[in-house]
Design an enzyme around this catalytic site. Sequence first.
Site, mmCIF file in Angstrom:
data_model
loop_
_atom_site.group_PDB
_atom_site.id
_atom_site.type_symbol
_atom_site.label_atom_id
_atom_site.label_comp_id
_atom_site.label_asym_id
_atom_site.label_seq_id
_atom_site.Cartn_x
_atom_site.Cartn_y
_atom_site.Cartn_z
ATOM 1 N N ASP A 49 0.837 -1.207 0.000
ATOM 2 C CA ASP A 49 0.000 0.000 0.000
ATOM 3 C C ASP A 49 0.872 1.256 0.000
ATOM 4 O O ASP A 49 0.364 2.377 -0.096
ATOM 5 C CB ASP A 49 -1.011 -0.004 1.161
ATOM 6 C CG ASP A 49 -0.361 -0.031 2.533
ATOM 7 O OD1 ASP A 49 0.878 -0.149 2.611
ATOM 8 O OD2 ASP A 49 -1.103 0.080 3.533
ATOM 9 N N SER A 50 2.202 1.078 0.046
ATOM 10 C CA SER A 50 3.121 2.192 -0.203
ATOM 11 C C SER A 50 2.856 2.799 -1.577
ATOM 12 O O SER A 50 3.283 3.930 -1.851
ATOM 13 C CB SER A 50 4.576 1.712 -0.101
ATOM 14 O OG SER A 50 4.774 0.558 -0.899
ATOM 15 N N ASP A 88 -1.158 -6.103 -0.404
ATOM 16 C CA ASP A 88 -1.447 -5.491 0.896
ATOM 17 C C ASP A 88 -2.936 -5.206 1.036
ATOM 18 O O ASP A 88 -3.567 -4.703 0.103
ATOM 19 C CB ASP A 88 -0.731 -4.130 0.959
ATOM 20 C CG ASP A 88 0.264 -4.053 2.096
ATOM 21 O OD1 ASP A 88 0.197 -4.879 3.021
ATOM 22 O OD2 ASP A 88 1.119 -3.151 2.033
ATOM 23 N N LYS A 118 -1.418 -9.333 2.713
ATOM 24 C CA LYS A 118 -0.640 -8.938 3.899
ATOM 25 C C LYS A 118 -1.500 -8.020 4.754
ATOM 26 O O LYS A 118 -2.217 -7.176 4.212
ATOM 27 C CB LYS A 118 0.657 -8.232 3.492
ATOM 28 C CG LYS A 118 1.429 -7.655 4.692
ATOM 29 C CD LYS A 118 2.849 -7.260 4.346
ATOM 30 C CE LYS A 118 3.018 -5.888 3.780
ATOM 31 N NZ LYS A 118 2.522 -4.774 4.625
ATOM 32 N N GLU A 120 -1.272 -5.544 8.417
ATOM 33 C CA GLU A 120 -0.444 -4.998 9.492
ATOM 34 C C GLU A 120 -0.990 -5.585 10.790
ATOM 35 O O GLU A 120 -2.118 -5.276 11.192
ATOM 36 C CB GLU A 120 -0.486 -3.476 9.461
ATOM 37 C CG GLU A 120 0.214 -2.951 8.216
ATOM 38 C CD GLU A 120 0.452 -1.454 8.228
ATOM 39 O OE1 GLU A 120 0.223 -0.802 9.263
ATOM 40 O OE2 GLU A 120 0.875 -0.941 7.185
ATOM 41 N N GLU A 187 9.274 -4.398 10.313
ATOM 42 C CA GLU A 187 9.674 -3.081 9.779
ATOM 43 C C GLU A 187 10.117 -2.139 10.902
ATOM 44 O O GLU A 187 9.454 -2.029 11.949
ATOM 45 C CB GLU A 187 8.511 -2.431 9.017
ATOM 46 C CG GLU A 187 8.882 -1.021 8.532
ATOM 47 C CD GLU A 187 7.929 -0.422 7.512
ATOM 48 O OE1 GLU A 187 6.934 -1.059 7.129
ATOM 49 O OE2 GLU A 187 8.220 0.715 7.081
HETATM 50 O O1 KIV Z 1 3.473 -1.091 1.678
HETATM 51 C C1 KIV Z 1 4.610 -1.571 1.586
HETATM 52 O O2 KIV Z 1 5.341 -1.358 0.619
HETATM 53 C C2 KIV Z 1 5.086 -2.397 2.684
HETATM 54 C C3 KIV Z 1 6.539 -2.736 2.710
HETATM 55 C C4 KIV Z 1 7.291 -1.543 3.137
HETATM 56 C C5 KIV Z 1 6.825 -3.910 3.552
HETATM 57 O O3 KIV Z 1 4.328 -2.750 3.545
#
Ligand code: KIV
Length: 287
Positions: A49-50, A88, A118, A120, A187
Amino acid sequence: MSKHADIRRITAPDIRARKGGEPIVCLTAYTAPVAQILDPHCDLLLVGDSVGMVVHGLPNTVGVTLDMMILHGQAVMRGAQQAMVVVDMPFGSYEASPEQAFGNATRVLKETGAQAIKVESGPSIASTIAFLVARGIPVMGHVGLRPQAVNVDGKFRAKGRDAEERKRVLAEAQVADDAGAFAIVVEGVDESLAPEITAAVKAPTIGIGASAQCDGQILVTDDLLGLFEWTPKFVRRYANLKAAIGQAAADYAADVRARRFPAAAETYALGGGKLRQPRVARGDKRG
Ligand code: KIV
């Protein structure tokens, strides 16, 4: 039959089996062409989600939506052939209940073809991870600095400064592990905490701003390429594409202004009302 039928994609059990073995290589990807470039070098591509920050210019990941993640997940799946693809779950799409998480995770897997999601994994999410895994959805956990919690933390801040915080992060990793996560991103934690977590959990740990002692590493690809203006301390830049793109744009602008672009070889020559062979650069399929 698919043209990729002979290429075997890496699976969640393959990643899990790498615990304590050869380090697991992971990067983020958001588009088909970049996924295609990264694919031969990576075990796992994360549609993180970055994407909200590095592609869409958001100030943090809170504003990212499920539809955005699905769109980018579809693109990455078109580019990647052998790497495992994980998408994510964005803020607000899984925290309310295991049922909410299952409904949205099912959409992600069905609409993108990716193999896992994924989350959190704060303390309240263990039952959701167990619920998803029991129903056929591989889950990657994410502990330590949790970017979606930025409004609670006030800023992106590394974790593990005191004994209480270390205990909390370790406990988050342990519950994600017990709940059946196939891998856990660690992280932004104190360098000595990551090996402690890695030794305590059965799932492989994937470090980012953590320690070389994790079972694998991940970076945001745009950071590694030098594309994003803000670079966290833990990033090693392997290229400076921001400068290269800026230079390419400047060269193009100068050529346009001086009428040096396009040249004859970059234009069509149409004669006598009949279409002559276009004089296009090799590989240009748009002609
Ligand atoms: O959103 C993302 O790119 C991440 C990574 C930094 C692990 O969660």
